[in-house]
Design a protein around this motif. Sequence first.
Motif, PDB file in Angstrom:
ATOM      1  N   ASP A   9      -8.602 -26.259  13.367  1.00 37.45           N
ATOM      2  CA  ASP A   9      -8.147 -26.667  14.699  1.00 37.45           C
ATOM      3  C   ASP A   9      -8.321 -28.170  14.793  1.00 37.45           C
ATOM      4  O   ASP A   9      -9.431 -28.683  14.660  1.00 37.45           O
ATOM      5  N   ASN A  11      -6.972 -31.822  16.951  1.00 39.54           N
ATOM      6  CA  ASN A  11      -6.277 -32.398  18.105  1.00 39.54           C
ATOM      7  C   ASN A  11      -5.294 -33.482  17.695  1.00 39.54           C
ATOM      8  O   ASN A  11      -4.563 -33.991  18.534  1.00 39.54           O
ATOM      9  N   ASP A  12      -5.280 -33.842  16.412  1.00 42.39           N
ATOM     10  CA  ASP A  12      -4.405 -34.905  15.921  1.00 42.39           C
ATOM     11  C   ASP A  12      -3.736 -34.445  14.629  1.00 42.39           C
ATOM     12  O   ASP A  12      -4.081 -34.909  13.543  1.00 42.39           O
ATOM     13  N   SER A  45      -2.272 -26.912  17.762  1.00 42.62           N
ATOM     14  CA  SER A  45      -3.414 -27.591  17.154  1.00 42.62           C
ATOM     15  C   SER A  45      -3.992 -26.789  15.987  1.00 42.62           C
ATOM     16  O   SER A  45      -4.795 -27.303  15.223  1.00 42.62           O
TER      17      SER A  45
END
Length: 81
Positions: A9, A11-12, A45
Amino acid sequence: MLQLLCQLDTNDFPGWKCDFDAEATERMEAGLTLLQMWRDADSRSRVLMLFEVNDRARAQAWLRKEQGFGGPMTATFLQFA
């Protein structure tokens, strides 16, 4: 023959993917060949990767190094039934 399924997982994703691609030689030296990569259709994500494993000990060392890189990751070694 072993395979390794990893779920990450992040976020970017674009930044993580760029770093992931740059480490292709390290994965090869760890006895890992990327067979497939997916992104979760409902959670963009979440990334899943399937590797062929040529050396479990080296693959486990790579996993220890990668823990926390880009986000939380789970890993499962699989064998054909």
